[in-house]
Design a protein around this motif. Structure first.
Motif, PDB file in Angstrom:
ATOM      1  N   ARG A  92       0.702  -1.330   0.069  1.00 53.64           N
ATOM      2  CA  ARG A  92       0.149   0.025   0.051  1.00 53.64           C
ATOM      3  C   ARG A  92       0.890   1.315   0.073  1.00 53.64           C
ATOM      4  O   ARG A  92       1.980   1.248   0.198  1.00 53.64           O
ATOM      5  CB  ARG A  92      -0.764   0.095   1.243  1.00 53.64           C
ATOM      6  CG  ARG A  92      -0.334   0.034   2.364  1.00 53.64           C
ATOM      7  CD  ARG A  92      -1.269   0.361   3.797  1.00 53.64           C
ATOM      8  NE  ARG A  92      -1.723  -0.997   3.965  1.00 53.64           N
ATOM      9  CZ  ARG A  92      -3.249  -1.130   3.707  1.00 53.64           C
ATOM     10  NH1 ARG A  92      -3.805  -0.114   3.432  1.00 53.64           N
ATOM     11  NH2 ARG A  92      -3.733  -2.227   3.884  1.00 53.64           N
ATOM     12  N   GLU A 437     -10.235   0.150  -5.975  1.00 50.93           N
ATOM     13  CA  GLU A 437      -8.973   0.392  -5.237  1.00 50.93           C
ATOM     14  C   GLU A 437      -7.596  -0.257  -5.706  1.00 50.93           C
ATOM     15  O   GLU A 437      -7.943  -1.444  -6.429  1.00 50.93           O
ATOM     16  CB  GLU A 437      -9.141  -0.059  -3.717  1.00 50.93           C
ATOM     17  CG  GLU A 437     -10.117   0.908  -2.974  1.00 50.93           C
ATOM     18  CD  GLU A 437      -9.955   0.716  -1.583  1.00 50.93           C
ATOM     19  OE1 GLU A 437      -9.020  -0.260  -1.069  1.00 50.93           O
ATOM     20  OE2 GLU A 437     -10.890   1.141  -0.879  1.00 50.93           O
ATOM     21  N   SER A 441      -2.216  -4.012  -2.095  1.00 49.10           N
ATOM     22  CA  SER A 441      -2.676  -3.150  -0.944  1.00 49.10           C
ATOM     23  C   SER A 441      -2.142  -3.918   0.430  1.00 49.10           C
ATOM     24  O   SER A 441      -2.529  -3.566   1.607  1.00 49.10           O
ATOM     25  CB  SER A 441      -4.149  -3.335  -0.817  1.00 49.10           C
ATOM     26  OG  SER A 441      -4.649  -4.343  -0.787  1.00 49.10           O
TER      27      SER A 441
END
Length: 1107
Positions: A92, A437, A441
């Motif tokens: 991330r 998204e 991550s």
């Protein structure tokens, strides 16, 4: 804390520790001056050597020359290997780690131990490495060096501790991941293929276990041979001989089919029921020609075959285009059912990887994205939407969008500047990205307590400027400015710009930024300067242009006509205001001989232009051609918002511009600045027109070479070898500082190498500080130029600023690089500035806009020690501290004799100040102020590339940066405090996550699908069954897996104090268990093999790294 006392009696002109025969530091002529009143200065220096330690903090940008890619589908972290042996691990935003193999060998392949917090790398020197990712600074636990065979392919099955390694000879070896020892089980190439086969099958290009049965290993050879090897029976189940070379293989999740990509641009689908011929052959991009033959196609380098519950399978591959389509960009093709989508890429594809929901290869894969690693970019494609949009990349992967030509680093900026720049920059962001998204991550990262606003500015070859938010060791683009918009577009191959710089006429050489007033100045390669003001409102504006004729021929006779064309040459002490209108720049302005004269290199837009909010051009200054010769590049620049002045210089002379009144105040050659106080006796020559330098060394290029000026052609080049530059630099220095130093050839141009505005004392007799310009030259001379600036706002806009060289001269060895000013208590004096005001904001009659100036006078806080201040001057060879206004030299330190300083800055560290230097021999040094005691000297980075010299810069807070490659910025710290806090600032790569459970296969699938779950690799590959591997085949190298090595790697700190602190933090039961496990792994192979199986049964619910 050490206290320094220095009694100044005015009789000595240099410190007692100075070298014999060093240039005088006192009066202009080098003679002792009249003794001023004896004065005692108390400076309490708080910095000690223990405050300093050098270490790398974080690396930003796209990995240079990438070679390999891997993804952990459970941890959701991505790894990229490079040709120089580097590995970048990304999660991330904020989770960004850089590792480097000591060997520097290229990374061939990466394999995550999925959800285990470890990574295997295979390098070009035929070595395997196991990296521990369960610490913020990953370290190598084990290495295995193959001696007789070259590694070509690796495969690690999910939840297995046995790594399959294919080699160039066609053999397959098996490595135990826990001990990193080679198993005695080997699949030899001659056993894999039929004995009747006469030719070698070639290197192993693919290895994978069957989704249907883990005891079956599929081996792909380059020649087109495919073998399924029964690991239990130690024999081949089937062999496929195909007449086209294989590049990759991909299984269907049920284990009944697999797909191959070939060198002829074809895809073959094979069914295990009948392996005599392919079930299906397709040429996705090969059309049938009129004569009935297929078009010849490029190889399909990789294919991935992924299934989905809700739709048709995905077949994704790179390459395969027909040869006759010349000029086509590299492509990634997505075949979904009958639909074929071709995605064109800007750069060649290095590797791609399909991201799937499950880590199990025998389940429906459910692909949701494709990570595509290009030569100069990283993109991720969203597979869940029919138009396949790309995700917006949160990492700063576009630093190199245009080559970086200069950098600037500002720590502890005003807190409001970052949000304002971000709000302006977001208005110009691209659209059309996926709404989902970013899929990479993994890891965790917190802001930390040791953060303050930091901004990095990069200048680029295409004239663009990028502002980056560098707070909290991250990097995020804030705002982009295109300086080329100020100029008319030059026509290709013609015009003045093409004659001067063919490739990049707008390339940025240096920048100057005042964060408080938000005044921004850019110096370009075409001898131009653009001054920008910041506004939150758009505006219609006419760009004001000033043209400066800066030449260095003081003995030439200047005719009246030349005087008319050149009103900027003035006598010392006078001023020469210019009209406010834009100067005409007609390309037809030429001498009778046809040579260019009094024309600039670029044409400024002469019409009204609408400028958006952000930085808006206020003034353009251009140097003119003189007698057919292009203007010399600008080597120094300083701007002061409180004074409203801008100064710049090159190897011909100095110019000062009043940017409020848009007038030229001073424009004269370096020699004219001295007047009667020239410290050198110059050899006179007869006047000669249009003369070029014949001394063999052009001081403009020698003294300031890291502006990347290369010879008369003056292209902005990025050379990789500095040997000739360094040799010429050394020769030029020895030549200029020979025994006849007082005799300087007039052809040797003395460049202006550094400039600094500030409140100082231009003359020894001055009682109060006044605005001054400090000028440093390539011959080690420092000149002080006092100025008289009207203080009232109305007067400042109407009355002229007067400037007059005072005759004050100071001397150092080597080219002058930097000035800094301290008060008599040793505190840093900041330059005065104007508080930012938006000139385009609507008028408020109740609150008229007035200039608000902030001054830091040297005499404001010195009631105890009297008036005056200290001036720190650093050159290529030495640093000196002078007391002003007496100009007495208090301290001198010879920084280097064998090399030269490339970059020097007076910076604040640990609530104090020091002088930080970076030398051409790679040493980073800090010196105390004002005593110039050496505090740190680290041989950090040998200067092997011009890029490092051009981009290295220090900033406050003990930080620095440089371009470590054409695409990456490396940040370092020289502060012990920041080294200690680095662990807290870095992100965690590994997060404890439960491994997803395998789906229930059902009774029938389990019954007919083979005994996949009862396959015990330990029984087959362990030493008890397979025996020991040949010792000469591979050599095991213990990494930093020992307890001490782990502690050092985890901390990133090598000081004894840091080690002791870490030892205290890590004591306890957990460390004891780790030591026991490490000791167990280091015992003999015989003891390990006896107890390994027993230990596995006892602790099957634990992972190996938990002991």
């Amino acid at each position: 804390m050490k206290k320094f006392r220095k009694v100044l009696d005015g009789l000595t002109t240099s410190s007692p520790g100075g070298p014999i025969g060093s240039p005088s530091c006192g009066s202009a002529a080098g003679t002792p001056t009249a003794a001023p009143t004896p004065r005692e200065i108390d400076v309490q220096e708080t910095l000690i050597s223990e405050n300093f330690q050098l270490c790398k903090t974080v690396r930003h940008g796209f990995p240079y020359q990438p070679t390999a890619l891997a993804f952990d589908p459970v941890q959701k972290i991505l790894a990229i290997g490079s040709r120089s042996g580097g590995v970048r691990i990304l999660g991330r935003p904020g989770v960004d780690c850089y590792c480097q193999h000591e060997s520097g060998a290229a990374v061939l392949q990466l394999q995550f131990l999925i959800n285990e917090g470890a990574l295997v790398t295979a390098c070009a020197d035929d070595t395997l490495h196991l990296w521990n990712l369960r610490q913020r600074r990953p370290a190598v636990l084990h290495s295995l060096k193959f001696n007789r065979e070259r590694i070509t392919f690796c495969h690690l099955p999910f939840q297995s501790k046995w790594l399959y390694v294919g080699t160039e000879r066609g053999n397959t070896h098996i490595v135990n991941i826990e001990s990193f020892i080679l198993s005695g089980y080997v699949i030899m190439w001659n056993k894999a293929i039929e004995l009747s086969t006469k030719t070698h099958p070639g290197p192993v290009v693919h290895l994978s276990d069957s989704p249907k049965d883990e005891g079956k290993l599929l081996i792909g050879f380059e020649s087109g041979t495919i073998v399924q090897w029964d690991l239990r029976a130690k024999k081949a189940d089937f062999r496929i001989y195909y007449d086209e070379a294989i590049h990759s293989v991909s299984w269907h999740h049920e284990g009944k089919q697999f797909m191959c990509s070939h060198s002829d641009g074809s895809l073959t689908l094979w069914n295990l029921r009948n392996t005599t011929k392919p079930f299906q052959v397709t040429f996705p991009h090969g059309k049938i020609q009129k004569d009935g033959r297929k078009e010849s196609c490029k190889p399909i380098l990789k294919v991935e075959y992924k299934t989905s519950r809700s739709s048709e399978p995905f077949v994704i591959f790179s390459g395969g285009l027909s040869y006759d389509k010349a000029g086509r960009r590299p492509t990634l093709t997505i075949m979904h059912g009958k639909a074929i989508t071709v995605l064109e890429m800007d750069y060649p594809i290095v590797e791609f990887m399909v991201l799937c929901e499950t880590p199990y290869n025998n389940e429906v894969q459910e692909p949701y994205a494709v990570v595509v690693l290009l030569e100069k970019d990283l993109i991720v494609v969203d597979l869940t939407q029919s138009n396949f949009p790309v995700f917006e990349n949160p990492y700063p992967m576009d630093i190199h969008e245009s080559p970086v030509t200069c950098t600037a680093y500002f720590a502890d900026c005003p807190p409001d500047i970052i949000p304002i720049l971000y709000s302006i920059g977001t208005k110009h962001k691209k659209t059309g990205y996926s709404q989902k998204e970013w899929p990479v991550s993994g890891g965790t990262w917190t802001l930390g307590s040791h953060t303050y606003p930091e901004i990095i500015i990069t200048g680029h070859a295409d004239g663009s400027i990028k502002f980056w938010d560098a707070s909290a060791i991250t990097l995020q683009m804030l705002y982009k400015l295109k300086t080329s918009k100020v100029f008319e577009k030059p026509k290709p191959g013609e015009g003045r710009a093409a004659e001067l710089v063919e490739e990049d006429p707008f390339a940025v050489q240096m920048v100057s930024w005042c964060p408080q007033s938000r005044i921004f100045c850019v110096v370009g390669i075409s001898a131009h300067i653009i001054l920008y003001r910041f506004s939150k409102y758009d505006a219609n504006t006419q760009i004001v242009s000033l043209e400066v004729r800066l030449q260095c021929e003081p003995e030439d006779v200047i005719s009246p006509s030349e005087n008319e064309n050149n009103p900027c040459f003035t006598e010392p002490g006078s001023h020469s205001p210019q009209p406010h209108h834009q100067h005409p720049a007609s390309p037809g302005n030429r001498t009778p001989e046809g040579m260019k004269d009094s024309v600039p290199c670029l044409k400024v837009k002469d019409r009204m232009v609408r400028v958006p909010p952000g930085y808006q051009s206020d003034l353009v200054i251009q140097l003119l051609w003189v007698d057919g010769e292009p203007p010399q590049q600008i080597t120094s620049l300083d701007i002061n918002s409180a004074y409203g002045l801008l100064a710049f210089g090159n190897c011909n002379g100095l110019a000062v511009v009043d940017y409020l009144q848009k007038t030229i105040l001073l424009c004269m050659s370096t020699l004219d600045l001295y007047g009667a106080t020239d410290p050198y006796q110059r050899l006179t020559r007869s006047p000669r027109r249009n003369r070029q330098s014949t001394s063999g060394i052009n001081w403009c290029f020698v003294s300031y070479f890291f502006v990347s000026v290369k010879g008369p052609g003056r292209k902005l080049s990025l050379p990789t070898d500095l040997k000739t530059d360094l040799e010429s630099r050394e020769n030029s220095f020895s030549r200029s500082r020979s025994s006849s130093v007082s005799s300087i050839d007039r052809d040797t141009k003395e460049a202006i190498t550094t400039l600094q505005f500030g409140e100082s004392y231009g003359r020894k007799s001055d009682a109060l500080p006044t605005p001054c310009l400090w000028v440093g030259t390539s011959l080690g001379v420092v000149l002080l130029i006092p100025m008289s600036i009207p203080t009232d706002q109305e007067e400042r806009m109407e009355e002229a600023v007067t400037i007059g060289p005072s005759g004050a001269v100071l001397m150092l060895k080597g080219s002058v690089l930097r000035f800094g000013f301290l008060d008599c208590m040793g505190a840093l004096i900041q330059s005065p500035y104007e508080v930012w005001r938006d000139l385009n904001a609507p008028e408020d009659p109740d609150r008229p806009r007035r200039r608000k100036l902030v001054h830091f006078s040297p005499s404001s806080s010195q009631d105890a020690c009297g008036e005056g201040h200290l001036a720190v001057v650093c050159s290529e060879r030495q640093a000196k501290v002078f007391l002003m206004p007496s100009q007495s030299c208090l301290f001198v330190h010879n920084i280097t004799e064998s090399s030269f300083v490339l970059r020097a800055d007076v910076v604040s560290v640990c609530n104090s100040v020091c002088l930080a230097c970076f030398c051409a021999n790679g040493h980073v040094m800090t010196l105390s102020l004002p005593s110039l005691r050496p505090l740190m000297d680290v041989n950090y980075l040998p200067l092997t590339d011009m890029r490092i010299a051009r981009t290295f810069c220090f900033t406050n807070g003990g930080q620095a940066l440089y371009l470590s490659s054409p695409t990456e910025i490396q940040r370092i710290t020289y502060s012990q405090e920041m080294c200690d806090n680095l662990q807290e600032m870095l992100g965690e790569l590994f997060t404890p996550i439960e491994t997803p459970e395998a789906q229930n296969r059902g009774f029938l699938k389990g019954f007919f699908g083979g005994n996949a779950h009862t396959f015990d690799r330990e029984e087959l590959f362990g030493e008890a069954a397979a025996g020991k591997a040949s010792r000469s085949l591979a050599q095991h190298i213990p990494g930093q897996g020992g307890v001490e090595g782990m502690k050092v790697a985890a901390s990133g700190v090598v000081g004894e104090l840091a080690r002791a602190r870490i030892a205290l933090d890590e004591r306890g039961q957990r460390l004891g268990e780790l030591e026991e496990r490490t000791a167990l792994m280091m015992t003999s192979a015989e003891t390990f093999s006896k107890h390994a199986h027993e230990l596995m049964l006892k602790c099957k619910d634990k992972k190996w790294y938990q002991f």
